[in-house]
Design a protein around this motif. Structure first.
Motif, PDB file in Angstrom:
ATOM      1  N   UNK A 119     -10.195   0.322 -11.707  1.00 45.93           N
ATOM      2  CA  UNK A 119      -9.332   1.409 -12.161  1.00 45.93           C
ATOM      3  C   UNK A 119      -9.015   2.306 -10.960  1.00 45.93           C
ATOM      4  N   UNK A 120      -7.791   2.218 -10.445  1.00 51.19           N
ATOM      5  CA  UNK A 120      -7.418   3.003  -9.277  1.00 51.19           C
ATOM      6  C   UNK A 120      -8.058   2.451  -8.014  1.00 51.19           C
ATOM      7  N   UNK A 121      -7.645   1.254  -7.594  1.00 49.17           N
ATOM      8  CA  UNK A 121      -8.233   0.656  -6.391  1.00 49.17           C
ATOM      9  C   UNK A 121      -7.800   1.448  -5.158  1.00 49.17           C
ATOM     10  N   UNK A 122      -8.743   1.795  -4.259  1.00 48.04           N
ATOM     11  CA  UNK A 122      -8.396   2.554  -3.044  1.00 48.04           C
ATOM     12  C   UNK A 122      -7.883   1.624  -1.945  1.00 48.04           C
ATOM     13  N   UNK A 123      -6.611   1.269  -2.032  1.00 50.02           N
ATOM     14  CA  UNK A 123      -6.048   0.312  -1.079  1.00 50.02           C
ATOM     15  C   UNK A 123      -6.101   0.814   0.365  1.00 50.02           C
ATOM     16  N   UNK A 124      -6.076   2.125   0.536  1.00 48.62           N
ATOM     17  CA  UNK A 124      -6.176   2.724   1.869  1.00 48.62           C
ATOM     18  C   UNK A 124      -6.649   4.161   1.700  1.00 48.62           C
ATOM     19  N   UNK A 125      -7.196   4.779   2.764  1.00 49.03           N
ATOM     20  CA  UNK A 125      -7.545   6.200   2.665  1.00 49.03           C
ATOM     21  C   UNK A 125      -6.282   7.043   2.477  1.00 49.03           C
ATOM     22  N   UNK A 141     -11.794 -15.182  -5.402  1.00 44.79           N
ATOM     23  CA  UNK A 141     -11.765 -16.337  -6.298  1.00 44.79           C
ATOM     24  C   UNK A 141     -11.956 -15.992  -7.771  1.00 44.79           C
ATOM     25  N   UNK A 142     -12.609 -14.867  -8.065  1.00 46.23           N
ATOM     26  CA  UNK A 142     -12.865 -14.508  -9.456  1.00 46.23           C
ATOM     27  C   UNK A 142     -11.651 -13.821 -10.072  1.00 46.23           C
ATOM     28  N   UNK A 143     -11.493 -13.890 -11.397  1.00 47.94           N
ATOM     29  CA  UNK A 143     -10.406 -13.160 -12.056  1.00 47.94           C
ATOM     30  C   UNK A 143     -10.516 -11.671 -11.741  1.00 47.94           C
ATOM     31  N   UNK A 144      -9.390 -11.047 -11.399  1.00 53.78           N
ATOM     32  CA  UNK A 144      -9.392  -9.644 -10.987  1.00 53.78           C
ATOM     33  C   UNK A 144      -8.227  -8.901 -11.623  1.00 53.78           C
ATOM     34  N   UNK A 145      -8.559  -7.781 -12.272  1.00 52.67           N
ATOM     35  CA  UNK A 145      -7.560  -6.884 -12.842  1.00 52.67           C
ATOM     36  C   UNK A 145      -7.616  -5.560 -12.100  1.00 52.67           C
ATOM     37  N   UNK A 146      -6.453  -5.084 -11.636  1.00 49.81           N
ATOM     38  CA  UNK A 146      -6.352  -3.760 -11.024  1.00 49.81           C
ATOM     39  C   UNK A 146      -5.384  -2.934 -11.852  1.00 49.81           C
ATOM     40  N   UNK A 147      -5.883  -1.834 -12.398  1.00 46.51           N
ATOM     41  CA  UNK A 147      -5.045  -0.889 -13.134  1.00 46.51           C
ATOM     42  C   UNK A 147      -4.824   0.297 -12.213  1.00 46.51           C
ATOM     43  N   UNK A 148      -3.573   0.578 -11.878  1.00 54.03           N
ATOM     44  CA  UNK A 148      -3.241   1.534 -10.831  1.00 54.03           C
ATOM     45  C   UNK A 148      -2.221   2.559 -11.307  1.00 54.03           C
ATOM     46  N   UNK A 156       0.342   3.439  -3.863  1.00 53.85           N
ATOM     47  CA  UNK A 156       1.289   3.583  -4.972  1.00 53.85           C
ATOM     48  C   UNK A 156       1.974   2.250  -5.275  1.00 53.85           C
ATOM     49  N   UNK A 157       2.832   2.261  -6.267  1.00 56.63           N
ATOM     50  CA  UNK A 157       3.455   1.024  -6.740  1.00 56.63           C
ATOM     51  C   UNK A 157       4.246   0.319  -5.632  1.00 56.63           C
ATOM     52  N   UNK A 158       5.050   1.064  -4.888  1.00 55.30           N
ATOM     53  CA  UNK A 158       5.862   0.465  -3.834  1.00 55.30           C
ATOM     54  C   UNK A 158       4.996  -0.100  -2.714  1.00 55.30           C
ATOM     55  N   UNK A 159       3.943   0.634  -2.345  1.00 57.06           N
ATOM     56  CA  UNK A 159       3.052   0.142  -1.294  1.00 57.06           C
ATOM     57  C   UNK A 159       2.356  -1.138  -1.717  1.00 57.06           C
ATOM     58  N   UNK A 164       1.993  -8.006  -1.077  1.00 61.76           N
ATOM     59  CA  UNK A 164       2.141  -9.402  -1.508  1.00 61.76           C
ATOM     60  C   UNK A 164       0.776 -10.028  -1.824  1.00 61.76           C
ATOM     61  N   UNK A 165       0.043  -9.364  -2.696  1.00 54.99           N
ATOM     62  CA  UNK A 165      -1.270  -9.854  -3.104  1.00 54.99           C
ATOM     63  C   UNK A 165      -1.129 -11.165  -3.864  1.00 54.99           C
ATOM     64  N   UNK A 166      -2.168 -11.985  -3.886  1.00 53.06           N
ATOM     65  CA  UNK A 166      -2.095 -13.263  -4.617  1.00 53.06           C
ATOM     66  C   UNK A 166      -1.710 -13.041  -6.082  1.00 53.06           C
ATOM     67  N   UNK A 167      -0.948 -13.950  -6.620  1.00 57.93           N
ATOM     68  CA  UNK A 167      -0.502 -13.816  -8.010  1.00 57.93           C
ATOM     69  C   UNK A 167      -1.664 -13.944  -8.990  1.00 57.93           C
ATOM     70  N   UNK A 168      -2.806 -14.423  -8.525  1.00 58.01           N
ATOM     71  CA  UNK A 168      -3.985 -14.521  -9.383  1.00 58.01           C
ATOM     72  C   UNK A 168      -4.563 -13.145  -9.700  1.00 58.01           C
ATOM     73  N   UNK A 169      -4.206 -12.136  -8.916  1.00 59.50           N
ATOM     74  CA  UNK A 169      -4.655 -10.770  -9.171  1.00 59.50           C
ATOM     75  C   UNK A 169      -3.685 -10.116 -10.144  1.00 59.50           C
ATOM     76  N   UNK A 170      -4.192  -9.695 -11.276  1.00 61.34           N
ATOM     77  CA  UNK A 170      -3.342  -9.069 -12.286  1.00 61.34           C
ATOM     78  C   UNK A 170      -3.240  -7.570 -12.003  1.00 61.34           C
ATOM     79  N   UNK A 171      -2.012  -7.080 -11.895  1.00 56.61           N
ATOM     80  CA  UNK A 171      -1.755  -5.663 -11.622  1.00 56.61           C
ATOM     81  C   UNK A 171      -1.085  -5.014 -12.821  1.00 56.61           C
ATOM     82  N   UNK A 172      -1.604  -3.866 -13.235  1.00 59.51           N
ATOM     83  CA  UNK A 172      -1.010  -3.075 -14.311  1.00 59.51           C
ATOM     84  C   UNK A 172      -0.822  -1.660 -13.786  1.00 59.51           C
TER      85      UNK A 172
END
Length: 210
Positions: A119-125, A141-148, A156-159, A164-172
């Motif tokens: 919940x709210x992954x800190x992609x950068x400082x 390799x494991x299933x991953x959900x990021x709610x941002x 943010x959404x544009x960043x 271009x994260x792997x499509x296996x990572x689910x983003x909401x």
């Protein structure tokens, strides 16, 4: 649903479908508003929640003074210990708010874990978008959900789209929301609605990966 106190470390669901070990962010412990509200929302979806405090937060509680987060290797070791000490036989998911979610993505052994939820992954400082914390995610390799939050200052959404994260990572993404899912006052959504939406997305992710 079993009633829980505001500082309960475990939320017991009446008919649990999974257990979620839920780690806090860098600046607030398991008793913070976000952690407690999210636990309650997840319980409504029969997701059992286990909360814990990292060592530096335990030390802060003992001394009455704030302490900086432990080094990442200590945080990872502590999270792993919590997983190894669990007594439940439910399907296991791990994750956390901000830093806690990042720690969950950096464990070495996911053999007991069905998936990871951030919940709210800190992609950068904040203010340092060039210092990305994404390298390990491209080989995750494991299933991953990021709610941002759409307006999250840690990514943010544009960043995030530019990574271009792997499509296996689910983003909401939460509409017009910040790092803690609180929306702009001009938004048609409320904080409570975003928390409920994040919990619903979590349940959907769990049901897909069980």
């Amino acid at each position: 649903m079993k009633k829980i106190s505001v500082n309960s470390p475990i939320g017991f669901a009446s008919e649990p479908i999974a257990e979620f070990i839920f780690a806090h962010g860098a600046g607030a412990n398991k008793e913070s508003e976000f952690m407690q509200l999210m636990m309650r929302e997840l319980l409504t979806h029969n997701i059992q929640v286990t909360l814990f405090d990292f060592p530096y937060m335990l030390k802060a509680a003992e001394t009455g003074r704030r302490h900086p987060p432990n080094k990442m290797d200590i945080l990872i070791e502590d999270f792993s210990t919590i997983i190894n000490q669990r007594s439940q036989s439910l399907p296991l998911y791990i994750g956390g708010k901000s830093m806690g979610g990042r720690v969950a993505t950096m464990l070495e052994d996911y053999s007991a874990v069905n998936g990871v939820i951030c919940f709210g992954y800190p992609f950068h400082p904040i203010g340092k978008p060039e210092k990305l914390r994404t390298a390990h995610l491209y080989d995750f390799d494991s299933p991953l959900l990021i709610v941002q939050g759409e307006r999250d200052t840690f990514g943010n959404c544009a960043q995030v789209a530019s990574y271009h994260l792997p499509t296996s990572i689910k983003l909401v993404f939460m509409d017009k929301a910040d790092h803690s899912f609180k929306p702009l006052k001009s938004s048609e959504y409320t904080f409570a609605q975003h928390m409920a939406c994040a919990a619903a997305a979590t349940k959907h992710f769990i049901e897909e990966t069980l």
